[in-house]
Scaffold this motif. Structure first.
Motif, short mmCIF file in Angstrom:
data_model
loop_
_atom_site.label_atom_id
_atom_site.label_comp_id
_atom_site.label_asym_id
_atom_site.label_seq_id
_atom_site.Cartn_x
_atom_site.Cartn_y
_atom_site.Cartn_z
N LEU A 197 0.70 -1.26 -0.05
CA LEU A 197 0.11 -0.46 -0.09
C LEU A 197 0.80 1.25 -0.10
N MET A 198 1.83 1.38 0.44
CA MET A 198 2.90 2.47 0.77
C MET A 198 4.12 3.01 -0.47
N TYR A 199 3.61 1.35 -1.20
CA TYR A 199 4.62 1.77 -2.63
C TYR A 199 3.72 2.10 -3.75
N TYR A 200 2.46 1.27 -3.65
CA TYR A 200 1.72 2.07 -5.17
C TYR A 200 1.14 2.81 -4.48
N GLY A 201 0.54 3.11 -2.79
CA GLY A 201 -0.31 5.23 -2.31
C GLY A 201 0.43 5.12 -2.87
N GLU A 202 1.91 5.88 -2.73
CA GLU A 202 3.12 6.68 -3.12
C GLU A 202 2.62 7.69 -4.97
N ARG A 203 2.43 5.97 -5.80
CA ARG A 203 2.45 6.62 -6.85
C ARG A 203 0.74 6.64 -7.57
N SER A 204 -0.17 6.63 -7.00
CA SER A 204 -1.46 7.24 -6.64
C SER A 204 -1.73 8.50 -6.26
N ILE A 205 -2.79 9.23 -6.83
CA ILE A 205 -3.54 9.70 -5.80
C ILE A 205 -3.64 10.21 -4.80
N TYR A 206 -3.36 9.00 -4.04
CA TYR A 206 -3.63 9.19 -2.14
C TYR A 206 -2.62 9.25 -1.67
N GLY A 207 -1.45 9.33 -2.37
CA GLY A 207 -0.50 8.77 -1.68
C GLY A 207 0.13 7.33 0.06
N GLY A 208 1.06 7.78 0.50
CA GLY A 208 1.11 6.71 1.63
C GLY A 208 0.41 6.67 2.26
N ALA A 209 0.99 7.48 3.11
CA ALA A 209 -0.46 7.13 4.69
C ALA A 209 -1.60 7.50 4.70
N ILE A 210 -2.55 7.69 3.79
CA ILE A 210 -4.24 7.59 3.38
C ILE A 210 -4.04 6.06 3.19
N PRO A 211 -3.65 5.18 2.35
CA PRO A 211 -4.67 4.31 2.29
C PRO A 211 -3.76 2.90 4.08
N LEU A 212 -2.42 3.59 4.56
CA LEU A 212 -1.80 2.99 5.74
C LEU A 212 -2.81 3.49 6.40
N ALA A 213 -3.66 4.59 6.72
CA ALA A 213 -4.87 4.98 8.09
C ALA A 213 -6.09 4.34 7.63
#
Length: 453
Positions: free
Chosen positions: A263-279
């Motif tokens: 989630l951190m890896y692909y989140g950083e490459r999406s509109i969400y960023g890394g923290a939002i998917p983790l949270a």
């Protein structure tokens, strides 16, 4: 044997009597994490929620250890009582408590020595790390207490006191709930306050179960000789029957760590960023724990009934208990599915505010990843059933199929084609395949019992 209520009481009434306290105990245990998450979300925000998600694999390790010792001890205890092997049942309890104490201390020491490395391994980012380190560093002091209190709650339930088992867990959770706002807001301690409230609650639960052990135990009087006479053979028996549910929890930890990093890896490459998917995943995982706690509570309530009657070769009562247990579980799973699908935003907002992207991802996770929740009672209940009757190897197979064989490779492979959405679709695919496997194995076991009968 004829005087034991497990052998003569009507199954629906018996299952209700044992399951309700077990369900409440499970829900109360879930409150330790959920209450912290709510108050941390309100005081610290998204980074605080992400920090507790990073720390969550350690919670899973503690739960896995508790299940290894607790279910392993309680299942052996019930089977021995059903066979009339009272002396062996007594020694099983002593060895289970001794084993849990040793493992709890070892885990706490390892976390103390390697805390920073563990947090980055669990998926922490630089922004999240200070919060995760504070929270985990403090809650580490409570690890031996939470493991022993959870293990003893299984033994107390198997001893015929499900209400006291519930009360012991409830007392700690109540203390945690009261202390959270006092420490976080009143004393302005932030995420550290939530951690200390958790530890104090765990110590209170531990004191309750110790009181029962020495002053309330029904089956036998506890002595120092029972607690400090370890037997390698008996510990092997405990591990054998506890390995299935423990392995399932460890598999969940491996999946959680992998999921956090993906989630951190692909989140950083999406509109969400890394923290939002983790949270978001941290919040939804804890919401899902409420549902899972009910399912596991029913299965744990059925365990002494199934184990005792299987040991006594009363297979009709075993089958009846399983059918009622599974039917109830499927009904609750369907209700949870409807709630997750209809109210995803409302559930997420309980844990604090966020951006629109935050709520969009949370809604997608609920609707897609949790899309087959209505089937999710079958696999854990079947796994607990096999453990209760002493079929530990099959129980382990059922327990790890969803996590290790199906979900883990899918959350790694699917995102390569679908980016972060691939993680979401891995959930329902793994749920469906594991449902089919668990159903096949339990039907085969029921037919085997019919032939034995």
């Amino acid at each position: 044997m004829g005087k034991n209520i497990l052998a003569i009481e009507k199954i629906p009434k018996l299952l209700l009597r044992f399951s309700i306290p077990a369900i409440i105990s499970g829900l109360v245990s879930a409150l330790y994490n959920i209450v912290d998450q709510i108050f941390i979300g309100q005081s610290v925000g998204v980074l605080g929620n992400a920090a507790t998600n990073v720390a969550f694999p350690l919670v899973t390790v503690c739960l896995a250890t508790s299940l290894l010792c607790g279910i392993g001890t309680a299942s052996n205890f019930s089977l021995c009582q059903g066979r009339g092997e009272d002396e062996k049942a007594k020694k099983i309890v002593g060895n289970g408590i001794f084993f849990a104490t040793v493992l709890g201390l070892i885990i706490s020491i390892i976390v103390f020595l390697f805390l920073d490395n563990l947090l980055y391994f669990f998926g922490s980012t630089e922004k999240i790390f200070p919060y995760a380190r504070t929270y985990t560093g403090i809650t580490n002091f409570g690890i031996p207490f939470i493991i022993l209190s959870t293990v003893m709650s299984f033994i107390i339930r198997a001893d015929g006191s499900p209400k006291f088992s519930m009360i012991s867990i409830l007392s700690g959770a109540l203390a945690n709930t009261i202390l959270d706002p006092i420490f976080i807001f009143g004393l302005n301690m932030g995420i550290a306050g939530a951690a200390w409230a958790t530890v104090i609650g765990q110590i209170i639960s531990f004191c309750c179960v110790i009181y029962y052990l020495f002053y309330k135990m029904k089956s036998f009087k506890v002595t120092k000789e029972i607690l400090f006479s370890p037997s390698l053979d008996l510990i092997k028996n405990i591990i054998f029957l506890g390995m299935g549910p423990a392995t399932n929890q460890l598999a969940m930890m491996i999946v959680q760590i992998t999921l956090n990093n993906v989630l951190m890896y692909y989140g950083e490459r999406s509109i969400y960023g890394g923290a939002i998917p983790l949270a978001c995943v941290g919040i939804i995982t804890k919401i899902n724990i409420i549902f899972i706690s009910i399912i596991i509570g029913i299965a744990q309530g059925a365990q002494p009934i199934i184990g005792f009657n299987y040991g006594a070769k009363n297979y009709e009562r075993v089958k009846e208990t399983f059918k009622i247990m599974l039917g109830t579980g499927i009904t609750i799973s369907t209700l949870a599915f409807l709630i997750f699908q209809i109210f995803p935003r409302e559930l997420t907002s309980i844990f604090g505010d966020g951006t629109e992207e935050y709520f969009i991802f949370a809604e997608k996770y609920f609707k897609i990843f949790m899309g087959l929740t209505f089937l999710n009672a079958v696999q854990p209940m079947c796994g607990n059933f096999f453990t209760a009757i002493g079929r530990a190897k099959i129980g382990m197979i059922v327990s790890i199929t969803r996590q290790i064989l199906f979900l883990l490779p899918m959350i790694v492979i699917f995102p390569k084609f679908l980016e972060i959405d691939g993680v979401l679709y891995a959930g329902p695919v793994a749920d469906f395949i594991s449902f089919l496997m668990a159903s096949f194995l339990v039907r085969r076991e029921i037919k085997r019992m019919e032939n034995m009968n």
